[in-house]
Structures are given as structure tokens and as C-alpha cells.
Design an enzyme around this catalytic site. Sequence first.
Site, PDB file in Angstrom:
ATOM      1  N   ALA A  30      -2.817 -13.618  -2.569  1.00  0.00           N
ATOM      2  CA  ALA A  30      -1.838 -14.005  -2.231  1.00  0.00           C
ATOM      3  C   ALA A  30      -1.121 -12.669  -2.647  1.00  0.00           C
ATOM      4  CB  ALA A  30      -1.278 -15.242  -2.568  1.00  0.00           C
ATOM      5  N   GLY A  31      -0.954 -11.827  -3.078  1.00  0.00           N
ATOM      6  CA  GLY A  31       0.202 -10.505  -3.248  1.00  0.00           C
ATOM      7  C   GLY A  31      -0.074  -9.980  -2.047  1.00  0.00           C
ATOM      8  N   PHE A 133      12.053   8.493  -8.613  1.00  0.00           N
ATOM      9  CA  PHE A 133      11.024   7.822  -9.512  1.00  0.00           C
ATOM     10  C   PHE A 133       9.658   9.225  -9.785  1.00  0.00           C
ATOM     11  CE2 PHE A 133       8.981   3.095 -10.138  1.00  0.00           C
ATOM     12  CZ  PHE A 133      10.288   3.161  -9.991  1.00  0.00           C
ATOM     13  N   ASP A 235     -10.590  -9.977 -11.186  1.00  0.00           N
ATOM     14  CA  ASP A 235     -12.144 -11.283 -10.604  1.00  0.00           C
ATOM     15  C   ASP A 235     -12.518 -10.564  -9.399  1.00  0.00           C
ATOM     16  OD1 ASP A 235     -11.262 -12.980 -12.146  1.00  0.00           O
ATOM     17  OD2 ASP A 235     -10.270 -14.215 -11.425  1.00  0.00           O
ATOM     18  N   GLN A 254      -4.245   3.451 -15.425  1.00  0.00           N
ATOM     19  CA  GLN A 254      -2.699   4.395 -15.732  1.00  0.00           C
ATOM     20  C   GLN A 254      -2.495   2.857 -16.688  1.00  0.00           C
ATOM     21  OE1 GLN A 254       0.267   3.228 -12.725  1.00  0.00           O
ATOM     22  NE2 GLN A 254       0.224   5.876 -12.963  1.00  0.00           N
ATOM     23  N   HIS A 256       1.433   2.883 -18.185  1.00  0.00           N
ATOM     24  CA  HIS A 256       2.762   2.958 -17.934  1.00  0.00           C
ATOM     25  C   HIS A 256       3.469   3.368 -19.063  1.00  0.00           C
ATOM     26  CE1 HIS A 256       6.757   2.067 -16.500  1.00  0.00           C
ATOM     27  NE2 HIS A 256       6.129   1.902 -15.043  1.00  0.00           N
ATOM     28  N   ARG A 300       3.698   9.950 -14.416  1.00  0.00           N
ATOM     29  CA  ARG A 300       3.004   8.219 -15.807  1.00  0.00           C
ATOM     30  C   ARG A 300       2.396   9.029 -16.963  1.00  0.00           C
ATOM     31  NH1 ARG A 300       3.779   3.194 -12.310  1.00  0.00           N
ATOM     32  NH2 ARG A 300       5.578   3.270 -11.517  1.00  0.00           N
ATOM     33  N   HIS A 366      -1.497  -1.012 -16.897  1.00  0.00           N
ATOM     34  CA  HIS A 366      -0.349  -0.927 -16.297  1.00  0.00           C
ATOM     35  C   HIS A 366      -1.121  -1.154 -14.942  1.00  0.00           C
ATOM     36  CE1 HIS A 366       2.780  -1.427 -13.843  1.00  0.00           C
ATOM     37  NE2 HIS A 366       2.852  -0.387 -13.005  1.00  0.00           N
ATOM     38  N   ARG A 408      -1.391   7.132 -10.082  1.00  0.00           N
ATOM     39  CA  ARG A 408      -0.807   6.940  -9.022  1.00  0.00           C
ATOM     40  C   ARG A 408       0.747   7.449  -9.878  1.00  0.00           C
ATOM     41  NH1 ARG A 408       2.485   2.253  -8.052  1.00  0.00           N
ATOM     42  NH2 ARG A 408       1.535   1.345  -9.613  1.00  0.00           N
ATOM     43  N   SER A 413       2.236   2.136  -5.243  1.00  0.00           N
ATOM     44  CA  SER A 413       1.577   0.663  -5.353  1.00  0.00           C
ATOM     45  C   SER A 413       2.094  -0.116  -3.866  1.00  0.00           C
ATOM     46  CB  SER A 413       1.275   0.459  -6.519  1.00  0.00           C
ATOM     47  OG  SER A 413       0.653  -0.634  -6.065  1.00  0.00           O
ATOM     48  N   LEU A 414       2.805  -0.289  -4.091  1.00  0.00           N
ATOM     49  CA  LEU A 414       3.501  -2.098  -3.510  1.00  0.00           C
ATOM     50  C   LEU A 414       3.359  -1.299  -1.568  1.00  0.00           C
ATOM     51  CD1 LEU A 414       6.849  -2.736  -5.262  1.00  0.00           C
ATOM     52  CD2 LEU A 414       4.832  -4.069  -4.557  1.00  0.00           C
TER      53      LEU A 414
HETATM   54  C1  LIG Z   1       4.994  -5.562 -13.692  1.00  0.00           C
HETATM   55  C2  LIG Z   1       4.273  -4.953 -12.407  1.00  0.00           C
HETATM   56  C3  LIG Z   1       5.904  -3.994 -12.111  1.00  0.00           C
HETATM   57  C4  LIG Z   1       5.450  -3.642 -11.419  1.00  0.00           C
HETATM   58  N1  LIG Z   1       6.114  -2.708  -9.965  1.00  0.00           N
HETATM   59  C5  LIG Z   1       5.592  -1.789  -9.121  1.00  0.00           C
HETATM   60  C6  LIG Z   1       6.898  -1.229  -8.628  1.00  0.00           C
HETATM   61  O1  LIG Z   1       7.999  -0.924  -8.511  1.00  0.00           O
HETATM   62  N2  LIG Z   1       6.424  -0.682  -7.724  1.00  0.00           N
HETATM   63  C7  LIG Z   1       4.721  -0.458  -7.025  1.00  0.00           C
HETATM   64  O2  LIG Z   1       4.588   0.354  -6.259  1.00  0.00           O
HETATM   65  N3  LIG Z   1       4.292  -0.972  -7.542  1.00  0.00           N
HETATM   66  C8  LIG Z   1       5.052  -1.279  -9.211  1.00  0.00           C
HETATM   67  N4  LIG Z   1       3.800  -2.368  -9.842  1.00  0.00           N
HETATM   68  C9  LIG Z   1       1.910  -2.569  -9.312  1.00  0.00           C
HETATM   69  C10 LIG Z   1       1.922  -3.402  -7.987  1.00  0.00           C
HETATM   70  O3  LIG Z   1       2.809  -4.554  -7.758  1.00  0.00           O
HETATM   71  C11 LIG Z   1       0.237  -3.752  -7.814  1.00  0.00           C
HETATM   72  O4  LIG Z   1      -0.554  -3.162  -6.806  1.00  0.00           O
HETATM   73  C12 LIG Z   1       0.686  -4.321  -6.432  1.00  0.00           C
HETATM   74  O5  LIG Z   1       1.831  -5.617  -6.585  1.00  0.00           O
HETATM   75  C13 LIG Z   1      -0.800  -4.960  -6.288  1.00  0.00           C
HETATM   76  O6  LIG Z   1      -0.707  -6.157  -4.656  1.00  0.00           O
HETATM   77  P1  LIG Z   1      -1.959  -6.446  -4.550  1.00  0.00           P
HETATM   78  O7  LIG Z   1      -1.890  -7.561  -2.957  1.00  0.00           O
HETATM   79  O8  LIG Z   1      -3.161  -6.132  -4.871  1.00  0.00           O
HETATM   80  O9  LIG Z   1      -2.524  -7.861  -5.791  1.00  0.00           O
HETATM   81  P2  LIG Z   1      -1.623  -8.625  -6.696  1.00  0.00           P
HETATM   82  O10 LIG Z   1      -0.195  -9.357  -6.275  1.00  0.00           O
HETATM   83  O11 LIG Z   1      -1.970  -9.162  -7.945  1.00  0.00           O
HETATM   84  O12 LIG Z   1      -2.369 -10.272  -6.391  1.00  0.00           O
HETATM   85  C14 LIG Z   1      -3.696 -10.958  -6.807  1.00  0.00           C
HETATM   86  C15 LIG Z   1      -3.816 -11.684  -6.114  1.00  0.00           C
HETATM   87  O13 LIG Z   1      -5.264 -11.963  -6.349  1.00  0.00           O
HETATM   88  C16 LIG Z   1      -5.450 -13.879  -6.389  1.00  0.00           C
HETATM   89  N5  LIG Z   1      -6.709 -13.900  -6.644  1.00  0.00           N
HETATM   90  C17 LIG Z   1      -7.264 -12.690  -8.228  1.00  0.00           C
HETATM   91  N6  LIG Z   1      -8.471 -13.250  -8.425  1.00  0.00           N
HETATM   92  C18 LIG Z   1      -8.885 -14.149  -7.569  1.00  0.00           C
HETATM   93  C19 LIG Z   1     -10.195 -15.329  -7.965  1.00  0.00           C
HETATM   94  N7  LIG Z   1     -11.386 -15.404  -8.432  1.00  0.00           N
HETATM   95  N8  LIG Z   1      -9.610 -16.563  -6.597  1.00  0.00           N
HETATM   96  C20 LIG Z   1      -9.022 -16.911  -6.117  1.00  0.00           C
HETATM   97  N9  LIG Z   1      -6.776 -15.874  -6.585  1.00  0.00           N
HETATM   98  C21 LIG Z   1      -8.455 -15.046  -6.711  1.00  0.00           C
HETATM   99  C22 LIG Z   1      -4.053 -14.275  -7.754  1.00  0.00           C
HETATM  100  O14 LIG Z   1      -4.140 -15.488  -6.844  1.00  0.00           O
HETATM  101  C23 LIG Z   1      -3.173 -13.192  -6.146  1.00  0.00           C
HETATM  102  O15 LIG Z   1      -2.720 -14.112  -5.434  1.00  0.00           O
HETATM  103  C24 LIG Z   1       3.815  -2.828 -10.332  1.00  0.00           C
HETATM  104  C25 LIG Z   1       2.714  -3.856 -11.578  1.00  0.00           C
HETATM  105  C26 LIG Z   1       3.120  -4.447 -12.654  1.00  0.00           C
HETATM  106  C27 LIG Z   1       2.870  -5.565 -13.282  1.00  0.00           C
END
Ligand SMILES: Cc1cc2nc3c(=O)[nH]c(=O)nc-3n(C[C@H](O)[C@H](O)[C@H](O)COP(=O)(O)OP(=O)(O)OC[C@H]3O[C@@H](n4cnc5c(N)ncnc54)[C@H](O)[C@@H]3O)c2cc1C
Length: 594
Positions: A30-31, A133, A235, A254, A256, A300, A366, A408, A413-414
Amino acid sequence: MATIDPETIHDVEGIGVHNIHRHDVVIVGAGLAGLRAAVEASEEYDVAVISKVFPTRSHSGGAQGGIAASLSNEEEDHLEWHMFDTVKGSDYLGDQDAIEILVKEAPVVVREFEHFGAPFSRTPEGRIAQRKFGGHTKDFGRGGPVLRACYAADRTGHVLLHTLYEVCIRNGVRFYPEFYALSLIIRDNICRGIVGWDVINGGIHVFHAKAVMFGTGGYGRVYKITSNALSGTGDGLSLVLRAGLPLEDMEFVQFHPTGLYQQGILVSEAARGEGGYIINDTGERFMERYAPEKMELAPRDLVSRSEQTEINEGRGIGGKDYVHLDLRHLGSEKIMKQLPQIHELAWKFLHVDCIKEPIPIQPTAHYSMGGIPVDKDCQVFADGKKEMVQGFYAAGECACVSVHGANRLGTNSLLEASLFGRRAGKAIRRFLGVQREFPDLPPDAASSAIEEVERLLSSSGTERVSSIRETLQEKMSLECGIFREADQLQRLKKELRTLEERFRNIKIDDRSKRFNVDLLEALELGHMLDFTEIIVEGALNRKESRGAHYRTDFPKRNDGDWLKHTLAWKKDGEIIFDYKPVVITRFQPKERTY
Ligand SMILES: Cc1cc2nc3c(=O)[nH]c(=O)nc-3n(C[C@H](O)[C@H](O)[C@H](O)COP(=O)(O)OP(=O)(O)OC[C@H]3O[C@@H](n4cnc5c(N)ncnc54)[C@H](O)[C@@H]3O)c2cc1C
């Protein structure tokens, strides 16, 4: 509390599991990636989102700095500049056809966020504000840093995630919060659903679907010092490996440059984008010696390596393993308006007031550049190259499309997660237009998951999960970090085998089914042990230095032998490698200097 709608439950004979839910689309994660896909697919279909944490606690919500798009809101910018920067930032390992999609659709994705109601920071004229950035430049790297990152103060991920969550609720997406995905159901290259564990009540649930998407995020938690949330255990990657599918480019991790000292908690690159300096023990802005033009705003990989070199050569503060991030010259008004969360984090965790004092920082694990190999519509490859798995998609940090190659750029990434999440949602809609029936559920759909949970719940060995995990994290930080070398990696490979043996002899105390954290931690450790081996062996195999992968015994990039993506499978406990070419369309590889 998770509520189960009896209407979605179907008893299927022979499976041995009562709770079988049916949804057209099941998204794990749910990211930003998962929710953006859910928004898209729920326009037409019944969509369920499963997440091991409450949706808005996904790691995307922790993102601070911004989301890239060449909007030219503050100054001249171009898609081609963004593309060039991303290709160069990737150390020429990114696939340029995918990068072209990334930069072209970026403005659309950001404007859509605005229409969904995301409260971005604004310019005085009311446009979406943009900041600098690392690695994002003007005029194909010939000019200085460009204002390209759209942001909401230093809480960008938080506002984007909440915005998407609201749209999902409006669209009737069904959430299964605190459900843990245990296994994928794939037979004959057709994905038929997933098996999950109800964290709150206990119990195995089967989610039967026409299409499954993974947006399961990264794996920073295999390192001791990391910016990642506790849930960042990768996972999804091991579920894919266990289903017999490959992973791509896992050796590229990566680091940071600005993690809070000893905590790893991130101080966003926005701090340097707004003008922060990094200084060593002598008060020198040492980036002058490593990246004379871009200084602190070099990418980075370069800044982290420079920082670690200063520390290794004794120029850390007081000879210790950290340097300083100095924001004092920005003044309290700018800090409190643009970087309020950083001020708060430094105060809460280190008791440092960054208006008056520099912040102690060190590199922190990171982001994972590699992941599940997918095509440009996010469909998962069965063989990493050509053959596809029907009905299975992945996007965001867990996937490798590959737009980031070997390194990256911040804010990409967002963008990747939202943009490719959106593309996955669209691809799923097209697929469901043709695929109207649910694929059959095999009778053994849940058997491996049931076996795993039962084995862990009845484990009676002598080893502790926490102790194995800590050793894993320490060894990975020490021997597969910013600098890597054959001897260390060989040693680590053996150590990982020992950790796997120890893991087979664990004991967990809690045998109950409700909110059993012991069980979850054991499941997560099992996943981490599965794919870290691939990071380590991939790093050992790649005898060159490229982007975030730096081999002290092979310090140069070697395009002749290594301008290619790594694919790795696990078969009968052994790792099998293959490679595939990088897609180069516009920018030929050149020496990478900043
Ligand atoms: C502190 C921080 C700051 C950052 N700042 C930036 C930024 O400013 N700009 C940028 O571009 N990027 C940034 N990044 C990187 C970026 O935030 C992430 O790469 C991106 O948000 C990942 O999104 P996602 O939807 O792939 O996964 P996530 O947002 O990590 O979500 C993963 C989801 O998977 C679910 N999940 C995982 N395993 C299981 C399982 N076994 N069963 C059920 N659910 C599971 C979790 O519950 C969660 O909902 C940052 C990262 C961090 C850590």
C-alpha cells in the site's frame, strides 16, 4: 481492525482453507506503487489491497525531499535534460527506453497528484514549487543544479500517500490492513492469487485473483544502519524467488550520504538541495576534492563514497565514523519553512538543534536499485527476458524496470513508484478486458504457506531470530557495504550459509495466532536470508565498479564485460546467473564525472 466481508469468501473444496477471497485484482503493498495501481484499476474492477502495515504507514509516507518532473515552474528545464541526468546517474546501466517513459510521463503524474488534491508547496505565483537535488542538472550536465524536485516541505511522501489513500477509499478499493503475504500461487506461468496470514486474528487466507500486483518495497533492513522502516524486509523478492522466478541487478544497493549518526534515520537530500554543506573534522567542504563542480549535489553513490573515504582516512569528526551536515548558514526561517521535519528529527534523535549546530551524519542503506524484472507495463518476466507470467505485475522499489540502473537519483523513486504503479494499473485493466474468468486454484494452492507457518509455530530449536538477524545486519554492513572486495564477499557468502543453518534451528516463544510478532519476525528473517545471498554473490560476480557497486579490487567501470544486467535464480539452494543487455537508445556510455 481488519473486517472480512463474507461476500468475498468462497469455500473451494480440497484447498483446506476456509477463507478464500475473490477479487479481480489483488495488490500486495500500500505504498505509492500499490495505491497508484489501485486507483487506476478500481476505475473499472474490484480491487483488494493487502498490506502488512496499516496502508498509510507504508514506507513511501516517510519520503521527505520530493518527486522529480521537468515542469519548468521555477526555471527552464527539459525532458531531455531529465533523461540525460537519469541515464548518467545510473552509470549507463538504466534501460533508456524505460527512462524515456519515466521523464515523459512525469509531468502528467505530478499534475494528476495535484488534481487528486495533493497539497504541494507553492511558488509565489501559485505553481508547484521545485527544488534542487543531487545529479539533476541543466543543459545535459553542462549547467549547475536545476530546480526539478516538486515537494511538500520535507513531507512529500506523506502527502502523496495520504492523497492516494483517500482516492482509493472514494473508489471503493477494499483494504486488508495487517495481512501478511506468505506465498504466490503461480502454476504453468499463470498467476492465480496469493496466500496471506491475518496478523490480527491469525489464520491463513487465500486471495484468488485474475491479476496480482506486487508493490512490496525495498529491503534496507538487511543492513544495520538503514533509513528504511522496520517493514523494509524485501518479502516480495523472496516470494518471487520461491516461485522459481529470477531477480535482476540485486548487487546495486544505494547508500544515502546523510543518515543520522548511529540511527540511520534519513536527513533528506533536500537539506543539501536547499544549500546545506557537508564538512569533515578540519572544517573542510571535502566534496570539493571529489566532485568540484556539483559538490554536495553530486549523485549519492559519489557523495557516500567520498564521505566513507574521509572517515576511513581519519578525517571523521574527532576521528570517529561520522561527518557533519551544516545547515546553520540557511537561517532559522528557511529551515523551519522548508525543512521542519529534519529539524525535528535531529532534535528528537540526537538532541541537536540544526539552526545552531551541525548534524552528525553517516552513510545509511537506503534503496534497492534491483528487484523483480518487469517489462515497461510492469508485467513480470518468467525468464527475466522475454517470456511473461500471465496476470502478474510489479512496480515501485521491489521491481526492476530498470530506470535507475546502478544508481538512483534522488526524487526519481517516488516518481517511479507512482508512474509505474499507474502503468501497472492501466495494463491490468487492459488484461482484464480480455481475461474475464478466474484462473483455476490448484488444490495445493496454500500448502507451502501452511507448512511454513506450522513449522515456525512449532519450532523448538535453540537459536534466536533476533540474534541471527543482528548478525546478518552487521555482516552485511561490514562486508557488502559501500566498498566491496572479493575476500570479504567470499567470507560473507560462507557466513550466510551458517546463518541459514542457524535459522533452521530456531525457536519462537509465542505460539499463539493473534498478533504474533515472533512469527512475523521469523517469516521476515527467512525472506531476508533468501535474497541477501543473491546480493552478495551478484557483487562477487560483478568484477567492476559501477554506480553504487564499488569493488576496491576492480575500481574501474568495465563496459566491455559488464555493461549488462544480472539475472539470478535460486534452484535447489544454488544460485544460477544469467545476463541481459542494457537498452541504449540515445546516450552512449561515457566517463561519468561531476
Ligand atoms: C526515509 C526515506 C525517504 C525517502 N525520500 C524519498 C524522496 O524524497 N523522493 C524519492 O523519490 N524517494 C524517496 N525515498 C524512496 C521512496 O520513498 C521509496 O522507494 C518508495 O516510496 C517505495 O514505494 P513502494 O510503493 O515501492 O513501497 P513502500 O512504500 O515501501 O510500500 C511497501 C508496501 O508493501 C507492503 N508489504 C511488504 N511486504 C509485505 C508482505 N509480505 N505482506 C503484505 N504487505 C507487504 C508494506 O506493508 C507496504 O504497504 C525515500 C525512502 C526513505 C526510506
